[in-house]
Scaffold this active site. Sequence first.
Site: not given
Length: 164
Positions: A37, A77, A80, A100
């Site tokens: 992100a 992400g 993920e 992050e």
Amino acid sequence: SLAVLQALEDGLKKADADPSVKAVMICGENGKFSAGADIRGFSSPTTRGVALAPIVSLIESSEKPVVAAIEGVALGGGLEVALGCHYRIAHVKARMGFPEVAIGLLPGAEGTQRLPRLIGVPAALDMITTGKHIPATEALKLGLVDEIVEENTIEAAIRLANKV
């Protein structure tokens, strides 16, 4: 971005509903899988009900095999999303991680649960707490990816999808 999340959701639902589709391959463009992100978007309210965690769960629950073709990076992400896939192929130069955490954010789409199940608790804790990027060769040794290739990852992912 919201557009990417919506495209993933729409594409997965369409593929699952189409009996002629036997497998799904997820890839990025321009030699990158996904850097995750854009942190600047965290402070702005979402305008649609699309979030990463339900998309990753949708990938994971697909009745059809889903293969991630990882080139460049799968970070945050992006990693993920790859963890939600049933199979992962990475280019030998790819890197993966959760950067992050270096700024105090935990992976928010259940990566902290999927990663330990895949590679074991000690290795997962190291990745989750340090934010270090691991190269594809280490990811293969850990069991994070199923195969590494020096060629086109998309073609390799399609071959794997056809095989499974």
